[in-house]
Design a protein around this motif. Structure first.
Motif, PDB file in Angstrom:
ATOM      1  N   GLN A  14      48.317 -80.236 -98.727  1.00 53.57           N
ATOM      2  CA  GLN A  14      47.924 -79.448 -97.552  1.00 53.57           C
ATOM      3  C   GLN A  14      48.851 -78.274 -97.278  1.00 53.57           C
ATOM      4  O   GLN A  14      48.861 -77.732 -96.175  1.00 53.57           O
ATOM      5  N   HIS A  15      49.640 -77.866 -98.299  1.00 50.76           N
ATOM      6  CA  HIS A  15      50.581 -76.766 -98.108  1.00 50.76           C
ATOM      7  C   HIS A  15      50.402 -75.684 -99.172  1.00 50.76           C
ATOM      8  O   HIS A  15      50.070 -75.977-100.317  1.00 50.76           O
ATOM      9  N   THR A  24      61.210 -68.318-100.159  1.00 48.95           N
ATOM     10  CA  THR A  24      59.985 -69.063-100.418  1.00 48.95           C
ATOM     11  C   THR A  24      59.550 -69.701 -99.105  1.00 48.95           C
ATOM     12  O   THR A  24      60.360 -70.326 -98.417  1.00 48.95           O
ATOM     13  N   PHE A  25      58.276 -69.527 -98.773  1.00 55.40           N
ATOM     14  CA  PHE A  25      57.734 -70.047 -97.520  1.00 55.40           C
ATOM     15  C   PHE A  25      56.690 -71.111 -97.808  1.00 55.40           C
ATOM     16  O   PHE A  25      55.934 -71.000 -98.783  1.00 55.40           O
ATOM     17  N   ALA A  26      56.636 -72.132 -96.957  1.00 53.99           N
ATOM     18  CA  ALA A  26      55.603 -73.155 -97.005  1.00 53.99           C
ATOM     19  C   ALA A  26      54.735 -72.991 -95.764  1.00 53.99           C
ATOM     20  O   ALA A  26      55.254 -72.837 -94.657  1.00 53.99           O
ATOM     21  N   SER A  37      61.092 -72.525 -94.725  1.00 52.92           N
ATOM     22  CA  SER A  37      61.401 -71.488 -95.716  1.00 52.92           C
ATOM     23  C   SER A  37      62.657 -71.909 -96.477  1.00 52.92           C
ATOM     24  O   SER A  37      63.446 -72.722 -95.995  1.00 52.92           O
ATOM     25  N   TYR A  38      62.788 -71.346 -97.674  1.00 45.31           N
ATOM     26  CA  TYR A  38      63.928 -71.632 -98.539  1.00 45.31           C
ATOM     27  C   TYR A  38      64.534 -70.292 -98.930  1.00 45.31           C
ATOM     28  O   TYR A  38      63.792 -69.332 -99.179  1.00 45.31           O
ATOM     29  N   PRO A  39      65.845 -70.159 -98.998  1.00 46.20           N
ATOM     30  CA  PRO A  39      66.480 -68.840 -99.122  1.00 46.20           C
ATOM     31  C   PRO A  39      66.419 -68.190-100.504  1.00 46.20           C
ATOM     32  O   PRO A  39      67.155 -67.250-100.752  1.00 46.20           O
TER      33      PRO A  39
END
Length: 70
Positions: A14-15, A24-26, A37-39
């Motif tokens: 579901q993502h 990076t965004f979920a 988010s991840y850097p």
């Protein structure tokens, strides 16, 4: 890294995951809200065991980041 309509998108459950502006965004596909988010931004892949992989191309020193999604 590409941005805009040519940015790679990965859907897992579901993502949706997308790299943009060095991160990076979920996003939740039901609520359409960003969940985290991840850097780092890079090529995206996921395993059947629920691990998101981000390959960051750093020239001669590419890096692999693994994030447990479970």
């Amino acid at each position: 890294q590409p941005t805009g309509p040519n940015t790679p998108l990965l859907v897992v459950g579901q993502h949706a995951f997308v790299g943009l502006n060095g991160k990076t965004f979920a996003g939740d596909l039901q609520t359409h809200q960003s969940t985290w988010s991840y850097p780092f931004q890079g090529s995206l892949a996921a395993s059947a065991q629920g691990v998101l992989y981000i390959v960051v191309n750093a020239g001669l020193n590419p890096r692999l980041h693994a994030i447990n999604l479970l």
